[in-house]
Write a protein that holds these residues in place. Structure first.
Motif, PDB file in Angstrom:
ATOM      1  N   ARG A   1       0.832  -1.203   0.000  1.00 12.59           N
ATOM      2  CA  ARG A   1       0.000   0.000   0.000  1.00 12.59           C
ATOM      3  C   ARG A   1       0.870   1.258   0.000  1.00 12.59           C
ATOM      4  NH1 ARG A   1      -3.638   2.897  -1.801  1.00 12.59           N
ATOM      5  NH2 ARG A   1      -4.829   4.150  -0.357  1.00 12.59           N
TER       6      ARG A   1
ATOM      7  N   SER B   1       2.329   1.796  -3.415  1.00 11.08           N
ATOM      8  CA  SER B   1       1.287   2.320  -4.305  1.00 11.08           C
ATOM      9  C   SER B   1       1.062   3.809  -4.060  1.00 11.08           C
ATOM     10  CB  SER B   1      -0.008   1.539  -4.077  1.00 11.08           C
ATOM     11  OG  SER B   1      -1.085   2.135  -4.729  1.00 11.08           O
ATOM     12  N   MET B   2       1.033   4.194  -2.803  1.00 12.58           N
ATOM     13  CA  MET B   2       0.829   5.607  -2.471  1.00 12.58           C
ATOM     14  C   MET B   2       2.018   6.462  -2.913  1.00 12.58           C
ATOM     15  SD  MET B   2      -0.940   5.113   1.253  1.00 12.58           S
ATOM     16  CE  MET B   2      -1.257   6.820   1.587  1.00 12.58           C
TER      17      MET B   2
ATOM     18  N   GLU C   1       1.628   7.069  -6.537  1.00 13.89           N
ATOM     19  CA  GLU C   1       0.564   8.049  -6.751  1.00 13.89           C
ATOM     20  C   GLU C   1       1.058   9.464  -6.450  1.00 13.89           C
ATOM     21  OE1 GLU C   1      -4.003   8.977  -5.266  1.00 13.89           O
ATOM     22  OE2 GLU C   1      -2.976   7.192  -4.537  1.00 13.89           O
TER      23      GLU C   1
END
Length: 98
Positions: A76, A79-80, A83
């Motif tokens: 996670r 992924s952040m 982003e």
């Protein structure tokens, strides 16, 4: 056998870990074991993850549920970070307009 695979038992012998630990990782969906010539094998690309999980399990005494939770949190976080990098790129593009 393909050059990018290592037999699980060979890896376990060299790294002094139990094959049952590798089975636990597979059962929890953390790694994939491939069969090559009827022998369970690991892809070299998975070895850094297996080493990380092994340190957590053997050195830090983190149970398999904890390792699974850490794995999901790290995924996670990655992924952040991707982003955030994409958003920064978009901001730079808009910043150039002014």
């Amino acid at each position: 056998m393909q050059n990018d695979l290592i037999i699980v038992s060979d890896y376990c012998d060299k790294c002094h870990i139990e094959p049952a630990f590798i089975d636990l990782l597979q059962e929890n969906g953390l790694i994939d074991i491939l069969l090559e010539e009827g022998k369970p094998c690991l892809a070299f690309s998975q070895l850094p993850d297996v080493e990380r999980y092994s340190r957590m399990y053997y050195d830090l005494s983190i149970n398999m549920e904890g390792i699974d939770a850490i794995h999901h949190l790290l995924e996670r976080m990655e992924s952040m970070q991707k982003e955030i990098a994409a958003l920064r790129g978009r901001l730079r593009m808009y910043g150039d307009l002014f």
